[in-house]
Design a protein around this motif. Structure first.
Motif, PDB file in Angstrom:
ATOM      1  N   ASP A 176      56.641  65.857 -50.507  1.00 52.58           N
ATOM      2  CA  ASP A 176      55.664  66.945 -50.512  1.00 52.58           C
ATOM      3  C   ASP A 176      55.402  67.368 -49.067  1.00 52.58           C
ATOM      4  O   ASP A 176      54.439  66.926 -48.427  1.00 52.58           O
ATOM      5  N   LYS A 212      54.444  70.213 -47.864  1.00 49.51           N
ATOM      6  CA  LYS A 212      53.196  70.955 -47.698  1.00 49.51           C
ATOM      7  C   LYS A 212      52.013  70.001 -47.639  1.00 49.51           C
ATOM      8  O   LYS A 212      51.134  70.125 -46.776  1.00 49.51           O
ATOM      9  N   GLY A 213      52.011  69.020 -48.545  1.00 49.70           N
ATOM     10  CA  GLY A 213      50.906  68.065 -48.552  1.00 49.70           C
ATOM     11  C   GLY A 213      50.849  67.242 -47.278  1.00 49.70           C
ATOM     12  O   GLY A 213      49.760  66.971 -46.747  1.00 49.70           O
ATOM     13  N   ARG A 220      49.465  69.423 -44.507  1.00 49.04           N
ATOM     14  CA  ARG A 220      48.033  69.658 -44.693  1.00 49.04           C
ATOM     15  C   ARG A 220      47.208  68.402 -44.431  1.00 49.04           C
ATOM     16  O   ARG A 220      46.055  68.481 -43.989  1.00 49.04           O
ATOM     17  N   ALA A 221      47.791  67.242 -44.679  1.00 50.22           N
ATOM     18  CA  ALA A 221      47.044  65.996 -44.503  1.00 50.22           C
ATOM     19  C   ALA A 221      47.138  65.440 -43.090  1.00 50.22           C
ATOM     20  O   ALA A 221      46.226  64.753 -42.624  1.00 50.22           O
ATOM     21  N   VAL A 229      51.077  64.552 -52.308  1.00 52.53           N
ATOM     22  CA  VAL A 229      49.973  64.002 -51.518  1.00 52.53           C
ATOM     23  C   VAL A 229      48.657  64.474 -52.143  1.00 52.53           C
ATOM     24  O   VAL A 229      48.461  65.684 -52.346  1.00 52.53           O
ATOM     25  N   LYS A 251      45.158  65.998 -52.809  1.00 55.62           N
ATOM     26  CA  LYS A 251      44.447  67.014 -52.026  1.00 55.62           C
ATOM     27  C   LYS A 251      43.198  66.448 -51.357  1.00 55.62           C
ATOM     28  O   LYS A 251      42.690  67.034 -50.397  1.00 55.62           O
ATOM     29  N   SER A 252      42.741  65.319 -51.857  1.00 48.79           N
ATOM     30  CA  SER A 252      41.570  64.700 -51.227  1.00 48.79           C
ATOM     31  C   SER A 252      41.874  64.238 -49.809  1.00 48.79           C
ATOM     32  O   SER A 252      40.962  64.003 -49.011  1.00 48.79           O
ATOM     33  N   TYR A 263      43.718  66.089 -47.747  1.00 45.85           N
ATOM     34  CA  TYR A 263      43.919  67.269 -46.905  1.00 45.85           C
ATOM     35  C   TYR A 263      42.789  67.360 -45.872  1.00 45.85           C
ATOM     36  O   TYR A 263      41.660  66.928 -46.114  1.00 45.85           O
ATOM     37  N   ARG A 264      43.121  67.942 -44.729  1.00 47.70           N
ATOM     38  CA  ARG A 264      42.125  68.112 -43.669  1.00 47.70           C
ATOM     39  C   ARG A 264      42.001  69.581 -43.320  1.00 47.70           C
ATOM     40  O   ARG A 264      42.912  70.379 -43.559  1.00 47.70           O
ATOM     41  N   THR A 265      40.867  69.933 -42.726  1.00 41.77           N
ATOM     42  CA  THR A 265      40.638  71.334 -42.380  1.00 41.77           C
ATOM     43  C   THR A 265      41.539  71.739 -41.223  1.00 41.77           C
ATOM     44  O   THR A 265      42.042  70.899 -40.469  1.00 41.77           O
ATOM     45  N   LEU A 311      42.855  69.443 -38.038  1.00 45.05           N
ATOM     46  CA  LEU A 311      44.281  69.280 -37.726  1.00 45.05           C
ATOM     47  C   LEU A 311      44.592  69.761 -36.312  1.00 45.05           C
ATOM     48  O   LEU A 311      45.377  69.149 -35.592  1.00 45.05           O
TER      49      LEU A 311
END
Length: 716
Positions: free
Chosen positions: A350, A352-353, A356-357, A501, A503-504, A506-508, A512
């Motif tokens: 993933d 994208k995940g 984002r994380a 991954v 979504k919990s 994920y970070r803003t 990041l």
């Protein structure tokens, strides 16, 4: 353009005197070298005690060149003058050769040396260097250069074979030992010792010349006259031909020469801190053995490694748990060639995940750690398999690849990773096996392929569907026993399966961005630009006398003068110089001046150290024990090379520097620290706080130092 050649050290496991007896048999002509038609002795000298024997020959060569070219040149043969200087007392033979024919159009110089191995007096070392400079040749300069290089390299290859041929011939005749030279009163004559060899003037037997066969016999290229004579060195100093073959692979003579010359340049400019030979060779291969291009990219990479502490990434950086759980890649045994095998299940990952994380920089840092581990595994496999292994194989499984993987920020991160890896890990990918490529793959390939070097792209093998199971597939490159289970193999693969991954995690975007900045500016070093008329200065306030100011800096570009000043009063707040707009863009890159133009040296501030001139590429470490409290200013100032006197020529290094360095800009990367005198142990290398050290790619580190009554400066 002058073409140059420098050989590695070739070792004969035979005594010097026996090698000389074999070498002697190459004269007056050698059937093993068809182009060497004949030779005549034109001058000869022997000392009274027989220890020194100098012989000069005129050698006749039949160069393999087109008849038309020979007709235009008006010659059938080419003549060289070869001078052999044998010193039986020192057990050395120096050979100098230059062309007599067309000497006003073509300048060929060669120097060879036979000497005793520094670690085994019963072995003999051989080295040669050459240079070729074609001024003009009836409009056929390029053709003549190609012919000369081709024939020279051909004869270099034959050189050792010819000596070994005559050694076998001597052995067949019962000659396996030749006594060393001793003063006439205590030793039988050399003629008697060699009486079992072919009858020839005893003088001739003693002096043979390796050059002619090893290099001179082609249109040699060698060190210009007046160049330092090569001498046999220790394994730490110079590269041995057997070492090259064992650890670096089969290189052509010219490739060996490029490696040695670039290595010598690094020894001079980096004060003995030499990257490993495998690393130098990778950059040369990536630039088709163009020394100038390889040197430029390698120096940039070494600076990048140091600035971002890439050398310590395996020891100091630990991947976040998210990467360990969801990054579907890992090392898995080796391929049939012994290369480490890395498996990446990109279709199950993933991307994208992960972006984002974690952010782009964390992913990049993880890929860098994978490459560093790959370098380490290559070294291990070289030892295990007994042959050079300098690259790894990557197996990429694309099952599951879909449009989610074409998410724009994810593709952007991938392109950034490719760019960094291509620049800093050239020629590390031996083969890339792409399996089960789906229909969406051409879209991804169109996006990323322009960023991949042509040489790297040629190593890609792409299989759609189950094609990898057929002829020419996976079994051609990987043993059946280690094919992963998810590819219908028998081997359990411990590579994580990836997955989405949560979504919990994920970070803003702000989080990041801050994390990315923190990761990529995590360096103890700062960068600065130094301009002509605009030095870079930093201020250090000392409260307690006898404190110790320490520094560690690299001169990345240009030559600078390093100064240390003391003032009782603080300068005005730092002002960015008007030239600051041109400062380097890496984090911390700036140009700051603190010393006011109205200040006078000796009245407002004083110099506490003698100026230190630092050349491009140097790494400087040092310390200063302060005598007074107050304000200390460390200054990096542009250094102008003084004009050469009319009677002297500019140094080669200066000419090279003038071609590559912007005439009015220098770059430095520095780190400073102040510690209490109670923690000072007398040397930068003994300070626990010292982070200096060029690279784990360094095979050796040496330093030279200048000591002062209250300070220590070392340039290494």
């Amino acid at each position: 353009m002058v073409q140059k050649y420098q050989s590695p050290v070739r070792v004969y496991k035979h005594p010097f005197e026996l090698i000389m007896a074999a070498y002697e048999r190459r004269f007056p002509t050698c059937p093993l070298i068809p182009m060497f038609v004949d030779s005549d002795t034109v001058n000869e000298f022997r000392s009274e005690d027989g220890a020194i024997h100098v012989i000069e020959r005129r050698c006749k060569l039949d160069i393999d060149a087109p008849r038309l070219l020979k007709k235009i040149a008006g010659v059938d043969y080419v003549y060289f003058i070869q001078k052999n200087s044998l010193n039986s007392r020192e057990r050395t033979l120096h050979i100098e050769a230059h062309n007599e024919t067309f000497s006003n159009r073509v300048i060929i110089n060669e120097h060879c040396c036979y000497s005793v191995h520094p670690e085994n007096e019963d072995w003999t070392c051989f080295e040669q260097s050459a240079s070729l400079d074609i001024k003009s040749f009836f409009g056929f300069e390029s053709t003549v250069e190609k012919i000369a290089m081709k024939q020279y390299t051909s004869n270099i290859k034959k050189g050792k074979e010819i000596i070994e041929y005559y050694l076998r011939q001597l052995e067949e005749e019962g000659v396996t030992f030749v006594p060393r030279w001793t003063p006439p009163a205590a030793a039988p004559s050399l003629e008697t010792s060699l009486s079992c060899k072919k009858p020839a003037a005893s003088l001739t037997v003693v002096v043979p010349d390796p050059t002619l066969k090893e290099g001179l016999s082609s249109e040699p290229l060698s060190t210009p006259s007046g160049a330092p004579e090569p001498t046999a060195g220790t394994p730490d100093d110079k590269l041995d031909a057997d070492y090259i073959k064992r650890y670096l692979g089969d290189l052509t003579p010219l490739q060996e020469s490029c490696l040695i010359r670039l290595r010598q340049w690094l020894q001079e400019t980096h004060k003995g801190k030499i990257p490993k030979d495998e690393h130098i060779l990778r950059f040369l291969r990536a630039r088709d053995f163009n020394i100038d291009k390889a040197r430029e990219t390698m120096c940039q990479s070494l600076t990048w490694r140091k600035q971002h502490q890439v050398d310590y990434i395996l020891d100091t950086w630990h991947p976040p748990q998210v990467l360990q759980d969801y990054y579907a890649g890992g090392w898995h045994h080796h391929d049939k060639d012994g290369r480490p095998l890395y498996v990446l299940r990109l279709g199950q990952m993933d991307t994208k995940g992960l972006v984002r994380a974690l952010g782009e920089e964390a992913l990049l840092r993880y890929v860098l750690s994978i490459n560093e581990e790959g370098l380490r595994r290559c070294e291990e496999n070289t030892k295990v398999f007994g042959r050079p292994i300098s690259s790894w194989t990557c197996l990429v499984d694309l099952e599951g690849l879909n449009m989610r993987h074409l998410w724009r920020p994810g593709v952007k991160a991938l392109l950034r990773i490719i760019e960094v890896v291509e620049a800093n890990y050239p020629e590390t990918l031996g083969r890339l096996l792409i399996l089960r490529a789906p229909r969406v793959f051409p879209v991804l390939w169109t996006l990323v392929s322009p960023f991949i070097d042509d040489n790297t792209r040629r190593k890609f093998l792409i299989y759609a569907g189950n094609d990898y199971q057929g002829p020419g597939g996976l079994l051609d490159y990987i043993d059946k026993e280690i094919i992963p289970d998810f590819l219908s193999g028998e081997c359990m693969c411990e590579v994580p399966e990836g997955g989405l991954v949560p979504k919990s995690l994920y970070r803003t975007a702000e989080e990041l961005e801050n994390e990315d900045l923190k990761l990529w500016t995590e360096t103890i070093y700062q960068s600065a630009s130094v301009f002509k008329g605009a030095p870079h200065e930093i201020l250090i306030q000392i409260v307690d006398a006898s404190s110790v100011i320490t520094w560690d800096f690299d001169v990345c570009k240009g030559d600078i003068v390093f100064n240390i000043y003391h003032s009782k009063r603080s300068p005005q707040p730092p002002k960015k110089d008007s030239l600051g707009a041109h400062s380097i863009t890496s984090p911390g890159g700036n140009n700051v001046q603190l010393i006011d133009r109205v200040w006078q040296l000796g009245r407002d501030y004083s110099m506490v150290e003698s100026p230190l001139i630092c050349k491009e590429g140097e790494s400087v470490q040092g310390s200063h024990v302060t005598r007074w409290p107050g304000f200390y200013i460390l200054q990096w100032k542009f250094h102008s090379t003084p004009a050469c006197a009319a009677t002297s020529l500019p140094r080669v290094d200066d000419v090279l520097a003038s071609l590559q360095v912007s005439s009015h800009k220098c770059k430095v990367m520095y780190y400073t620290e102040v510690i209490g005198s109670e923690d000072f142990r007398g040397s930068m290398t003994s300070l626990e706080s010292s982070h200096s050290g060029f690279s784990q790619l360094s095979a050796a580190t040496t330093s030279s130092s200048q000591s002062h009554s209250s300070s220590m400066i070392s340039s290494g």
